[in-house]
Design an enzyme around this catalytic site. Structure first.
Site, PDB file in Angstrom:
ATOM      1  N   ARG A  46     -20.621  11.265  21.147  1.00 47.43           N
ATOM      2  CA  ARG A  46     -21.326  11.548  19.892  1.00 47.43           C
ATOM      3  C   ARG A  46     -22.739  12.081  20.149  1.00 47.43           C
ATOM      4  O   ARG A  46     -23.379  12.609  19.249  1.00 47.43           O
ATOM      5  CB  ARG A  46     -21.386  10.293  19.013  1.00 47.43           C
ATOM      6  CG  ARG A  46     -21.509  10.636  17.531  1.00 47.43           C
ATOM      7  CD  ARG A  46     -21.494   9.418  16.612  1.00 47.43           C
ATOM      8  NE  ARG A  46     -22.697   8.628  16.694  1.00 47.43           N
ATOM      9  CZ  ARG A  46     -22.757   7.369  17.133  1.00 47.43           C
ATOM     10  NH1 ARG A  46     -21.682   6.731  17.537  1.00 47.43           N
ATOM     11  NH2 ARG A  46     -23.907   6.718  17.172  1.00 47.43           N
ATOM     12  N   TYR A  98     -25.429  29.527  -2.421  1.00 43.75           N
ATOM     13  CA  TYR A  98     -24.080  28.983  -2.280  1.00 43.75           C
ATOM     14  C   TYR A  98     -24.025  27.702  -3.115  1.00 43.75           C
ATOM     15  O   TYR A  98     -24.853  26.800  -2.939  1.00 43.75           O
ATOM     16  CB  TYR A  98     -23.798  28.703  -0.801  1.00 43.75           C
ATOM     17  CG  TYR A  98     -22.483  28.023  -0.556  1.00 43.75           C
ATOM     18  CD1 TYR A  98     -21.312  28.527  -1.088  1.00 43.75           C
ATOM     19  CD2 TYR A  98     -22.423  26.877   0.221  1.00 43.75           C
ATOM     20  CE1 TYR A  98     -20.101  27.902  -0.853  1.00 43.75           C
ATOM     21  CE2 TYR A  98     -21.206  26.244   0.455  1.00 43.75           C
ATOM     22  CZ  TYR A  98     -20.047  26.758  -0.090  1.00 43.75           C
ATOM     23  OH  TYR A  98     -18.847  26.131   0.123  1.00 43.75           O
ATOM     24  N   ASP A 168     -30.948  30.126   4.795  1.00 39.40           N
ATOM     25  CA  ASP A 168     -29.501  30.105   5.018  1.00 39.40           C
ATOM     26  C   ASP A 168     -29.094  31.543   5.365  1.00 39.40           C
ATOM     27  O   ASP A 168     -29.158  32.440   4.519  1.00 39.40           O
ATOM     28  CB  ASP A 168     -28.781  29.595   3.765  1.00 39.40           C
ATOM     29  CG  ASP A 168     -27.273  29.433   4.001  1.00 39.40           C
ATOM     30  OD1 ASP A 168     -26.715  30.169   4.842  1.00 39.40           O
ATOM     31  OD2 ASP A 168     -26.662  28.590   3.323  1.00 39.40           O
ATOM     32  N   LYS A 193     -17.899  31.420   9.077  1.00 39.62           N
ATOM     33  CA  LYS A 193     -17.752  32.789   8.554  1.00 39.62           C
ATOM     34  C   LYS A 193     -17.737  33.794   9.712  1.00 39.62           C
ATOM     35  O   LYS A 193     -16.948  33.644  10.619  1.00 39.62           O
ATOM     36  CB  LYS A 193     -18.883  33.075   7.564  1.00 39.62           C
ATOM     37  CG  LYS A 193     -19.138  31.941   6.568  1.00 39.62           C
ATOM     38  CD  LYS A 193     -17.983  31.738   5.638  1.00 39.62           C
ATOM     39  CE  LYS A 193     -18.321  30.779   4.523  1.00 39.62           C
ATOM     40  NZ  LYS A 193     -17.449  29.606   4.465  1.00 39.62           N
TER      41      LYS A 193
HETATM   42  N1  PLP Z   1     -23.989  28.432   3.219  1.00 39.72           N
HETATM   43  C1  PLP Z   1     -23.357  29.504   2.722  1.00 39.72           C
HETATM   44  C2  PLP Z   1     -24.165  30.678   2.261  1.00 39.72           C
HETATM   45  C3  PLP Z   1     -21.962  29.511   2.602  1.00 39.72           C
HETATM   46  O1  PLP Z   1     -21.353  30.581   2.083  1.00 39.72           O
HETATM   47  C4  PLP Z   1     -21.233  28.377   3.037  1.00 39.72           C
HETATM   48  C5  PLP Z   1     -19.746  28.341   2.896  1.00 39.72           C
HETATM   49  O2  PLP Z   1     -19.156  29.151   2.205  1.00 39.72           O
HETATM   50  C6  PLP Z   1     -21.930  27.293   3.560  1.00 39.72           C
HETATM   51  C7  PLP Z   1     -23.300  27.352   3.638  1.00 39.72           C
HETATM   52  C8  PLP Z   1     -21.180  26.054   3.990  1.00 39.72           C
HETATM   53  O3  PLP Z   1     -20.463  26.276   5.163  1.00 39.72           O
HETATM   54  P1  PLP Z   1     -19.132  25.466   5.580  1.00 39.72           P
HETATM   55  O4  PLP Z   1     -18.048  25.858   4.653  1.00 39.72           O
HETATM   56  O5  PLP Z   1     -18.945  25.879   7.003  1.00 39.72           O
HETATM   57  O6  PLP Z   1     -19.467  23.993   5.453  1.00 39.72           O
END
Ligand code: PLP
Length: 369
Positions: A46, A98, A168, A193
């Site tokens: 961990r 998001y 982000d 992604k």
């Molecule tokens: N930030 C953005 C802009 C996203 O589009 C996403 C997921 O679609 C996330 C964070 C979260 O990522 P995860 O699905 O890998 O937890």
């Protein structure tokens, strides 16, 4: 050396040392640690793992600053919010971020006494919310509307107001945009992604140049247990080598798709920062290397959007984005975003661009029949 070459080799075995060029994943919960645990680099699964470390070296080259990997993008987001904010603090979020980030803030963060302020990405509107803020959170281009804000300008305004800045970077990736170099204190992303890019694993990371902040993120990960799996990090590291190759292809095709959609009478609106008519085009050109693999557009209503999706034969109807296979979805089916019922988020893959355009044309013909 060219950046593409650096990313291809990032975190890999040194060129002159004997041994496997790409060591396999190391699976371990327990390491043999006689005596004082502080004498051992590897103690317990961990806390440390050599496969994570190689992946994180790769991410550090990508983002231009040391990185910590997490089990998902949301685990990375939660860790970053967790280490930055305490009860009584103010966080300024994009109202078009998001949606899961906004939900996390309006439920769990509010419940512990963090004040959440929202303003749109477009027009750098978050700059007007900074008074007394502890953290400014940016997302550019925003998901799913692909609005753009000026990272350098907002970082300077936030720092002048005494706030930290996190970006982000999921839609752009560190290949297309480097928020740390533009003045951000943190960059966070979902590697699920484009970075991993094959629609087969879930991962995330945070990068920051500040050693104390990095240590706090590592500590959070170890205590909360939001750790990535060795297999996932190994696979993602393999994918990192082809990120420039994949994204250069995807971005070029996305530009072609956006231009095609913008000229089509059956499309109400196209949202893509690469289009000169996009309100954030000038900023995107300044801070991004290319405009990304996601193109959003509006087909006016739910029925036309669903007809379009049903008529596609190559492009799969699926959520998420950034993978080698093109996907599309009617985004309003999830709720949480201020978009119309006919809004489509299209993720451009690595197929031959004419095949993508042909499939989209067929879908639009069906939606306009
Ligand atoms: N930030 C953005 C802009 C996203 O589009 C996403 C997921 O679609 C996330 C964070 C979260 O990522 P995860 O699905 O890998 O937890």
């Amino acid at each position: 050396m060219h950046r593409d070459t650096l990313i291809l080799n990032a975190g890999c075995h040194p060129t002159k040392d004997p041994g496997p060029m790409v060591p396999g994943p190391q699976f371990a919960a327990t390491y043999v640690t006689p005596g004082d645990p502080a004498a051992h680099a590897l103690t317990y699964g961990r806390f440390e793992n050599p496969t994570w470390s190689m992946w994180e070296e790769g991410l550090s080259v990508l983002e231009g600053g040391p990185a910590v990997s997490f089990a998902s993008g949301m685990a990375a987001v939660s860790a970053l919010l967790g280490v930055c904010l305490k009860p009584g603090d103010v966080v300024v979020l994009p109202s078009d971020s998001y949606y899961a980030v906004r939900i996390l803030a309006s439920t769990w963060l509010k419940a512990i006494g963090v004040q959440v302020r929202l303003a749109p990405t477009r027009g750098n509107a978050q700059a007007r919310m900074l008074d007394g803020a502890r953290l400014l959170w940016l997302e550019t281009p925003s998901n799913p509307q692909l609005d753009v804000c000026d990272i350098a300008e907002l970082a300077a305004a936030a720092h002048a107001a005494g706030a930290l800045v996190a970006v982000d970077n999921t839609t752009a990736t560190g290949y297309l945009q480097q928020p740390l170099a533009l003045g951000a204190d943190y960059v966070v992303a979902s590697d699920t992604k484009a970075v991993a890019g094959h629609a087969d694993l879930v991962l995330g990371h945070v990068a920051t140049a500040d050693p104390a902040r990095l240590a706090a993120l590592r500590d959070w990960r170890g205590r909360h247990g939001a750790i990535p799996g060795p297999m996932e990090t190994w696979l993602a590291h393999r994918s990192l080598a082809t990120l420039p190759l994949r994204l250069n292809c995807q971005c070029a095709s996305a530009e072609r798709l956006a231009a095609f959609l913008a000229s089509h009478p059956g499309v109400e609106a196209v949202y893509y920062p690469g289009l000169p008519a996009h309100p954030g085009h000038t900023i995107a050109k300044k801070q991004m290397r290319a405009f990304g693999s996601v193109v959003s557009f509006d087909l006016s209503n739910r029925e036309r959007a669903e007809t379009f999706l049903r008529a596609l034969t190559l492009v799969r109807e699926a959520t998420s984005f950034g993978g080698v296979h093109s996907t599309a979805e009617r985004r309003a089916r999830w709720g949480g975003d201020a978009i119309g019922e006919g809004f489509i988020r299209f993720s451009v893959g690595c197929e031959a661009v004419d095949d993508i355009l042909g499939d989209v044309e067929g879908g639009l013909n069906a939606a306009s029949a």
